[in-house]
Design an enzyme around this catalytic site. Structure first.
Site, PDB file in Angstrom:
ATOM      1  N   ASP A  92      40.646  37.734  35.836  1.00 15.41           N
ATOM      2  CA  ASP A  92      41.491  37.231  36.916  1.00 15.41           C
ATOM      3  C   ASP A  92      41.717  35.727  36.760  1.00 15.41           C
ATOM      4  OD1 ASP A  92      42.574  36.476  39.521  1.00 15.41           O
ATOM      5  OD2 ASP A  92      41.865  38.421  40.226  1.00 15.41           O
ATOM      6  N   SER A 140      47.020  38.286  42.906  1.00 19.21           N
ATOM      7  CA  SER A 140      46.205  39.306  42.238  1.00 19.21           C
ATOM      8  C   SER A 140      46.522  40.707  42.742  1.00 19.21           C
ATOM      9  CB  SER A 140      44.722  39.018  42.460  1.00 19.21           C
ATOM     10  OG  SER A 140      44.379  37.817  41.839  1.00 19.21           O
ATOM     11  N   ASP A 191      38.023  43.018  47.186  1.00 18.35           N
ATOM     12  CA  ASP A 191      39.050  42.045  46.821  1.00 18.35           C
ATOM     13  C   ASP A 191      40.215  42.761  46.116  1.00 18.35           C
ATOM     14  OD1 ASP A 191      39.640  39.210  46.999  1.00 18.35           O
ATOM     15  OD2 ASP A 191      39.604  39.201  44.814  1.00 18.35           O
ATOM     16  N   THR A 193      41.881  43.004  43.241  1.00 16.23           N
ATOM     17  CA  THR A 193      41.916  43.754  41.976  1.00 16.23           C
ATOM     18  C   THR A 193      41.212  45.104  42.093  1.00 16.23           C
ATOM     19  OG1 THR A 193      41.992  41.644  40.812  1.00 16.23           O
ATOM     20  CG2 THR A 193      41.531  43.591  39.478  1.00 16.23           C
ATOM     21  N   GLU A 336      36.012  43.526  36.036  1.00 11.63           N
ATOM     22  CA  GLU A 336      36.777  42.295  36.280  1.00 11.63           C
ATOM     23  C   GLU A 336      35.899  41.048  36.215  1.00 11.63           C
ATOM     24  OE1 GLU A 336      39.924  40.512  39.537  1.00 11.63           O
ATOM     25  OE2 GLU A 336      38.019  41.281  40.270  1.00 11.63           O
ATOM     26  N   ASP A 341      39.343  33.020  38.098  1.00 11.61           N
ATOM     27  CA  ASP A 341      40.389  32.644  39.060  1.00 11.61           C
ATOM     28  C   ASP A 341      39.882  31.612  40.075  1.00 11.61           C
ATOM     29  OD1 ASP A 341      42.926  33.197  40.642  1.00 11.61           O
ATOM     30  OD2 ASP A 341      41.429  33.905  42.077  1.00 11.61           O
ATOM     31  N   ASP A 384      45.725  39.149  35.322  1.00 11.10           N
ATOM     32  CA  ASP A 384      46.812  39.397  36.259  1.00 11.10           C
ATOM     33  C   ASP A 384      47.786  38.213  36.309  1.00 11.10           C
ATOM     34  OD1 ASP A 384      44.768  37.843  37.293  1.00 11.10           O
ATOM     35  OD2 ASP A 384      44.538  39.002  39.139  1.00 11.10           O
ATOM     36  N   HIS A 385      47.242  37.009  36.038  1.00  7.26           N
ATOM     37  CA  HIS A 385      48.042  35.775  36.090  1.00  7.26           C
ATOM     38  C   HIS A 385      47.152  34.621  35.662  1.00  7.26           C
ATOM     39  CE1 HIS A 385      45.647  34.755  39.556  1.00  7.26           C
ATOM     40  NE2 HIS A 385      45.895  35.977  40.027  1.00  7.26           N
ATOM     41  N   HIS A 493      48.268  29.731  41.730  1.00  7.48           N
ATOM     42  CA  HIS A 493      48.524  30.439  40.472  1.00  7.48           C
ATOM     43  C   HIS A 493      49.733  29.846  39.756  1.00  7.48           C
ATOM     44  CE1 HIS A 493      46.631  34.287  42.424  1.00  7.48           C
ATOM     45  NE2 HIS A 493      45.778  33.289  42.300  1.00  7.48           N
TER      46      HIS A 493
HETATM   47 ZN   LIG Z   1      43.709  33.705  42.729  1.00  6.51          ZN
END
Ligand SMILES: [Zn+2]
Ligand SMILES: *[C@@H]1O[C@H](CO)[C@@H](O)[C@H](O)[C@H]1NC(C)=O
Ligand SMILES: *[C@@H]1O[C@H](CO)[C@@H](O)[C@H](O)[C@H]1NC(C)=O
Length: 585
Positions: A92, A140, A191, A193, A336, A341, A384-385, A493
């Site tokens: 993440d 996410s 969360d 994800t 994950e 992140d 995811d980003h 992000h």
């Molecule tokens: Zn985030």
């Protein structure tokens, strides 16, 4: 102009737009040919008709062949038929710059050559575009919905589509097909994800609903066999010690009594399973922290309290392998590295390199598992980003920038900025003497010097920390970043493409090169050969009838095509605020 360079577009234009000039030109031409045709003898017309029929047949044949060939291409890979396992890993918030940062950091701290890379680097596969249906910059939730459902949705969506209908997930379809399933994370198990694989809610902040659905009290019943992570507070009733639910439901009790879960709530219980001491009974719910498991940088000083990502991943792999020993189906496991992140949101490079190293360790454990296992399997890993707009260089003076960055600064830090900020807040809550000089001395001697490994804090920096302790996390992280000459573009992000890694395997060529995040999601279901669309239909039938009966007690998100305020910014600042609003509202 486009007509000149792109004939395909030009054709489209002619059909779509009714350009008056083009129309009249065509009429004129057709009129001319009609005039000549009617004046021709019958045998010429017959020959024309035969030629026309032949041309029509040939064209149809070519079209049929083309469609068949493209279909063959899409399903060209030998669909695996035997027993197999799929491990999907999500880093993440990890963009390409995090890899450069961590690779060099590791080489610096371990005295390695430049060719000695991360395990991830050795399995680079392609890259993924990440935008959501509502924004060029995804969160996410939309990111994980692309993986779980193979569909684009809005920021905040937990396996729901922009039209507020649920979409079936690869995990749900795998469970239905007889696979065992698991989720392993370092943040709350509710969360975005993990939630996207085993629940359906309109917005990600509905943690209470997500927890209930994840244990089995959802539309499809229990779909997960193993959950390891943090976020215990969402499973304990309001008012209970360590609980943060708005209602009085004890989800741990519900899980145990109604859905047969085995529950472990601390490291001591986890250690019974770790390194194969005891068999892991499924279904198993392991919640090891009230909220997040601490950053790896801090966790290793609390190793007796919290398991690491790689330890949880290895235990999960062994448990799922054992549980599917005599089965015709293998397992689907999502792992994950959740807090890469969070380090990005906090702009803390010292915390981030340790998160990425631990993720690399978990990745290595999965690769080793696949090599040793008798059951064939595939590992796919992606992000995811990106988070933070990280740049691995930073101009810190007005004159021409230096070509360097300093890994030594990150190496000297032994605590995350998050941990030091918490300690500062705890200290301030305790003291009665609030003299600024005393506080500055405490900050320098107890936090900055031992925690950040910084020996040259300026008076300005210490004054800022003493005056704005609520900003301490950002201020600590800035002290590290500026000295290491590491740059950040945002506390949120960014839209940069992220990397895909894989062990390779049947059909994995479909996610080679630059693909869409939804292509990654589609590959997961194709490798497992499971019917996600059937799950979508089942969900829609059952959830729609529940809604019609008024059995679902939440409002459908209003305008889901636009960004939802407070969600796009995600959990960094929102995280602590959310805890408060949850308790308030
Ligand atoms: Zn985030
Ligand atoms: C499912 O949850 C609801 C409340 O959210 C509760 O009323 C119901 O009893 C639960 N079902 C079971 C089987 O635990
Ligand atoms: C790292 O810490 C050592 C000893 O604590 C110190 O001598 C050195 O200057 C530090 N390096 C950096 C880059 O801060």
């Amino acid at each position: 102009m486009a007509n000149v360079t792109t004939p395909l577009l030009a054709n489209d234009r002619c059909e779509a737009d009714s350009d008056p000039l083009n129309d009249s030109e065509e009429d004129a031409l057709q009129g001319q040919s009609r005039a000549t045709r009617t004046g021709q003898p019958w045998h010429i017309r017959l020959r024309e008709a035969i030629l026309f029929a032949w041309a029509l047949l040939a064209t149809t044949g070519v079209l049929v062949l083309a469609v068949w060939a493209s279909h063959q291409q899409q399903t060209a890979f030998d669909k695996p038929t035997g027993k197999r396992n799929l491990i999907f890993m999500v880093s993440d918030g990890m963009g390409p710059a995090s890899l450069s940062l961590t690779r060099s950091f590791r080489q610096y701290t371990e005295g390695l050559e430049y060719g000695d890379t991360l395990t991830l680097d050795k399995h680079f596969w392609g890259s993924s575009r990440t935008r959501s249906s509502s924004s060029l910059v995804t969160d996410s939730a939309a990111g994980a919905t692309a993986f779980s459902c193979g569909k684009k949705s809005y920021n905040g969506a937990i396996s729901m589509l922009p039209d507020s209908t649920p979409c079936g997930t690869v995990l749900e379809a795998a469970k239905k097909a007889g696979y065992k399933t698991g989720l392993v994370v370092t943040t709350d198990i509710t969360d975005a994800t993990p939630a996207c694989f085993a629940s359906h809610v309109d917005v990600r902040s509905q943690n209470d609903d997500i927890a209930v659905q994840e244990v089995g009290n959802g539309t499809l019943g229990r779909v997960v066999d193993l959950m390891f992570g943090g976020g215990r507070c969402h499973f304990l009733p309001n008012g209970a010690e360590g609980g943060c639910r708005e209602d009085d439901i004890d989800v741990v009790e519900m899980a145990k009594n109604e859905y047969g879960w085995n529950y472990v709530g601390d490291r001591a219980a986890f250690d019974e399973f770790w390194e194969g001491k005891a068999e892991v009974p499924l279904p198993i719910l392991g919640l090891f922290a009230d909220t997040d498991i601490p950053f790896e940088l801090d966790r290793r000083n609390m190793n007796d309290v919290y398991p690491s990502l790689s330890e949880m991943a290895k235990t999960a792999l062994r448990a799922l392998e054992k549980a599917t020993e005599g089965s015709e189906q293998g397992f689907f496991l999502m792992i994950e590295g959740s807090r890469i992140d969070h380090a990005g949101h906090g702009n803390d490079p010292a915390a981030q390199v340790r998160e990425v190293l631990e993720y690399d360790k978990a990745f290595t454990a999965v690769i080793d598992f696949l090599e040793e296992s008798d059951t064939p399997g595939v590992l796919v890993a992606t992000s995811d980003h990106e988070t933070g707009g990280l740049s691995v260089a930073r101009q810190v003076h007005a004159d021409y920038p230096q070509y360097l960055w300093y890994p030594a600064v990150l190496a000297n830090a032994s605590s995350s900025s998050e941990h030091l900020a918490r300690r500062l807040h705890g200290h301030i809550a305790q003291i009665s003497d609030h003299s600024p000089d005393k506080l500055k001395k405490y900050i320098n001697d107890e936090l900055v010097t031992p925690g950040l490994g910084i020996h040259d804090a300026s008076d300005d920096e210490l004054t800022a920390l003493a005056s704005y302790p609520e900003q301490a996390q950002y201020l600590f992280a800035h002290m590290i970043s500026i000295r290491a000459q590491i740059g950040w573009g945002t506390h949120g992000h960014s839209a940069v493409d992220v990397n895909i890694y894989s062990s390779g395997g049947p059909g994995a060529e479909a996610i080679r090169g630059n693909v869409e995040n939804t292509d990654v999601g589609k590959y997961l279901r194709e490798y497992l050969n499971v019917d996600v669309d059937a799950i979508t239909r089942e969900l829609n039938e059952k959830m729609l009838s529940k809604r019609n009966l008024g059995m679902i007690g939440y409002e459908i998100a209003a305008d889901t095509t636009n960004e939802i305020p407070g969600l796009a910014g995600d959990h960094w600042i929102a995280h602590e605020e959310l805890e408060i609003t949850r308790r308030e509202s």
